[in-house]
Design an enzyme around this catalytic site. Structure first.
Site, PDB file in Angstrom:
ATOM      1  N   GLY A 310      45.408  39.325  47.323  1.00  0.00           N
ATOM      2  CA  GLY A 310      44.129  38.704  46.506  1.00  0.00           C
ATOM      3  C   GLY A 310      44.892  37.639  45.757  1.00  0.00           C
ATOM      4  N   SER A 311      44.373  37.408  44.526  1.00  0.00           N
ATOM      5  CA  SER A 311      44.718  36.164  43.896  1.00  0.00           C
ATOM      6  C   SER A 311      46.069  36.062  43.133  1.00  0.00           C
ATOM      7  CB  SER A 311      43.741  35.941  42.509  1.00  0.00           C
ATOM      8  OG  SER A 311      42.294  35.597  43.046  1.00  0.00           O
ATOM      9  N   THR A 312      46.685  37.046  42.993  1.00  0.00           N
ATOM     10  CA  THR A 312      48.062  36.842  42.796  1.00  0.00           C
ATOM     11  C   THR A 312      48.847  36.296  43.799  1.00  0.00           C
ATOM     12  OG1 THR A 312      48.763  39.160  43.603  1.00  0.00           O
ATOM     13  CG2 THR A 312      48.576  39.030  41.481  1.00  0.00           C
ATOM     14  N   PHE A 313      48.501  36.004  44.875  1.00  0.00           N
ATOM     15  CA  PHE A 313      49.090  35.228  45.824  1.00  0.00           C
ATOM     16  C   PHE A 313      49.035  33.645  45.871  1.00  0.00           C
ATOM     17  CE2 PHE A 313      49.805  33.499  50.324  1.00  0.00           C
ATOM     18  CZ  PHE A 313      51.161  33.719  50.445  1.00  0.00           C
ATOM     19  N   LYS A 314      47.985  33.443  44.839  1.00  0.00           N
ATOM     20  CA  LYS A 314      47.721  31.994  44.567  1.00  0.00           C
ATOM     21  C   LYS A 314      49.096  31.246  43.959  1.00  0.00           C
ATOM     22  CE  LYS A 314      42.698  32.653  44.284  1.00  0.00           C
ATOM     23  NZ  LYS A 314      41.678  32.723  43.410  1.00  0.00           N
TER      24      LYS A 314
END
Length: 649
Positions: A310-314
């Site tokens: 999810g958004s931690t991969f941003k």
């Protein structure tokens, strides 16, 4: 007649030759046995008259980074019987059955089995072993042994692992470093008669065991304890399936803590955790079912399970965009709450949209349309290049068994929709440790490190015999991009979705995530947060994953506070002191002040003086109107809002 005599002579000659050949063969065989093979046959003869019993070697100790023992041994015994020496079989069966808590049938099978030596039970405690030894039962042997013992019980259970009845490692570090930790068993050689009965008063030949080497880890008992407490607290509060948490040094890959709650008792590894006991209460499980449950209980999700980050991969998407120079900090974007990609409308977590925003705002808001645009600008081929550069296409190399690898589309199968969803952390899977290693490279200046626990190996005398080394890969991204990302991620905590991880006095960077589990629309989520500190020079990085929290499930709401709690405990412990800004001091009533001298002042004068100080409650004791004593003492430095005790006469 002459022909007959000639025939007899030939026969006689043949017989003589045969006799001579046999004699020579026997002489040759005798010479061979007496000279060339004498050692071998002497050894065989000795074996026929010796009985061998092993002496278990002490397994090496495991220490944490401070020298605290976290895996050691305690002396136990092995009880065995020698069939030929038993004079009272029924007495032996009854005595061993009672002392060892075994059925008479089980003991009888061993006692009546005709063998040189038969083990009855291992890992017998000292008190029981001494009792059996004092019975002086003919044919019963009580031999020294060791059993693995874990002083902290369940602490870091899925990291340390445990050993089997033979003292060999089964899972975790115990099996990973088994070749170092295992010692060399010794033996006791006892002379026996041809019937296998030990000869009285014959000297034993004893070969002493060699103890195993010790292992020193980067794991810190105190940090592990803080992390487990924080993880357990949120698991219970949110009724989650489990919680995983890793704390690591991003500069060198040393892991300070790795948590997977619920943990299990290392001293009773085949016993279900409390949660499992409650879940399977009253259920009649087969052996196969129980083994499956135990294997899952021992499993280490931080390294063995993959998930959509999810958004931690941003963090990775933003890094790739900055490295490829396809975005600047001031680039403008617009978020209506979704982005149309080919025939798909892919929504933002804020369905009403963020409106006009810069790249910096997009990161602080964790805006999906912004990152979909960044992914499209980078392109699939370059995007996959950063997967590779940051270690997301291979195992991290952590020194634990059972590590999984990432799962993603083949490059040729990545279209616009796949690239869009991958840019904000969906449509592929990685392990939590892979993401932590990649994020470490982003914030440490561009060095990809190998996460690890093992630091050095020492022998039984404490001398270091090997320092363990791990691969690093430098310049996977530029230092300039690393500096920019640290600043952006600090803004996420200071002003964005990660503000619940904010700690006054500490510069913390991080990123939140709320990942929907497959299948979609199942209503099941993984809430996570990755954080590091100090943001300008990261010395510690941590990630937490909360699996299927009930109720509120947003990562910024429930995961970020977990890392805040951990950092609040461990940053001062690691020697990272708070430095408060003037704004923080005012807004949070933080800081210290020096106690003024109030002695000989009246109560009214005291009140007037203290108007200039951030003092808490003032307690007046005694009669009169003049201060004669005060606590804390004048000149003492105390925390803001600390109270004062004044004694009046």
């Amino acid at each position: 007649m002459n022909r007959y005599k000639s025939y007899n002579r030939k026969n006689l000659f043949i017989i003589v030759v045969c006799i001579i050949l046999v004699v020579f063969f026997l002489i040759g065989r005798l010479i061979y046995l007496m000279v060339f093979a004498s050692d071998e046959y002497a050894e065989r003869a000795q074996d026929l008259h010796e009985r061998e019993r092993s002496i278990k070697a002490e397994r090496g100790t495991i220490y944490d980074r401070n020298g605290t023992i976290i895996a050691t041994n305690k002396p136990v015994s092995t009880i065995s019987v020698i069939h030929n020496q038993i004079k009272d079989p029924e007495g032996v069966i009854k005595a061993l059955s009672n002392a060892l808590g075994l059925s008479e049938e089980a003991v009888r099978k061993r006692v009546e089995k005709y063998s040189s030596i038969e083990r009855i039970k291992s890992n017998v405690d000292k008190e029981t072993a001494d009792y059996i030894r004092n019975l002086s039962l003919d044919g019963v042997m009580v031999d020294e042994d060791y059993k693995r013992f874990y002083p902290y019980s369940s602490l870091a259970s899925k990291v340390l692992g445990f050993t089997g009845s033979d003292n060999q490692g089964i899972i975790g570090l115990e099996v990973e470093y088994d070749e170092y930790l295992q010692g060399v068993d010794g033996t006791i050689l006892t002379l026996t008669t041809a019937h296998g009965i030990e000869i009285e008063d014959a000297a034993e030949n004893r070969i002493e065991p060699i103890p195993g080497n010790s292992l020193y880890l980067s794991l810190d008992v105190n940090i592990q304890t803080y992390a487990e407490q924080a993880a357990t607290k949120v698991m219970k509060a949110k009724n989650a399936n489990n919680v995983s948490l890793i704390v690591m040094n991003p500069q060198n890959g040393e892991i300070y803590a790795l948590v997977n709650v619920p943990e299990f008792d290392l001293n009773s590894p085949y016993k279900f955790t409390t949660e499992l006991s409650q879940l399977y209460a009253g259920v009649d499980l087969t052996s196969a079912e129980k083994n499956t449950i135990l294997n899952n209980m021992w499993r280490n999700p931080c390294i063995s399970d993959t998930y959509e980050p999810g958004s931690t991969f941003k963090i990775i998407t933003a890094t790739a965009a900055l490295e490829e120079k396809v975005v600047t900090l001031n680039d403008s974007f617009y978020c209506p709450g979704y982005k149309v990609v080919e025939d798909r409308r892919i929504r933002c977590h804020k369905t009403s949209g963020h409106g006009a925003e810069t790249f910096v705002d997009g990161i602080k808001n964790s805006c999906n349309p912004v990152f979909m645009e960044l992914g499209a600008r980078v392109g699939a081929e370059k995007f996959y290049e950063y997967f590779d550069r940051l270690g997301l296409t291979k195992k991290t190399g952590v020194d634990l068994p059972g590590e999984a690898n990432s799962i993603k589309h083949k490059l040729e199968n990545v279209g616009a929709v796949e690239l869009a969803t991958m840019s904000f952390g969906q449509s592929f899977q990685i392990t939590p440790l892979q993401l932590l290693a990649a994020a470490s490279a982003v914030v440490n200046g561009g060095t990809l490190v190998t996460p690890h626990f093992g630091v050095e190996i020492a022998n039984a005398e404490g001398t270091i015999i090997k320092k363990l080394k791990y691969e690093t890969e430098e310049n996977v991204i530029s230092k300039q991009t690393s500096e920019t990302m640290k600043s952006l991620l600090e803004a996420v905590v200071a002003e964005g979705t990660g503000k619940r991880a904010y700690l006054p006095g500490f510069r913390i960077g991080g990123k939140t995530a709320t990942s929907e589990k497959l299948p979609r629309r199942s209503g099941k989520y993984i809430s996570s947060f990755i954080g590091f500190a100090p943001a300008n020079d990261p010395q510690v990085i941590a990630i937490v994953l909360i699996d299927e929290p009930q109720g509120i499930y947003y990562g910024g709401t429930i995961a970020a506070p977990v890392i805040k709690e951990v950092f609040d405990n461990i940053l001062p412990y690691l020697g990272i002191e708070p430095v408060y800004s003037e704004k923080e001091i005012i807004e949070n009533d933080i800081g210290t002040y020096e106690i003024p001298d109030l002695v000989n002042m009246s109560e009214e004068e005291v009140k007037k003086v203290l108007e200039a100080y951030p003092v808490g409650e003032v307690y007046y004791s005694g009669e009169g109107d003049t201060v004669v004593e005060q606590f804390p003492l004048p000149g003492e430095v105390v925390e803001r809002n600390s109270g004062l005790i004044l004694y009046l006469e």
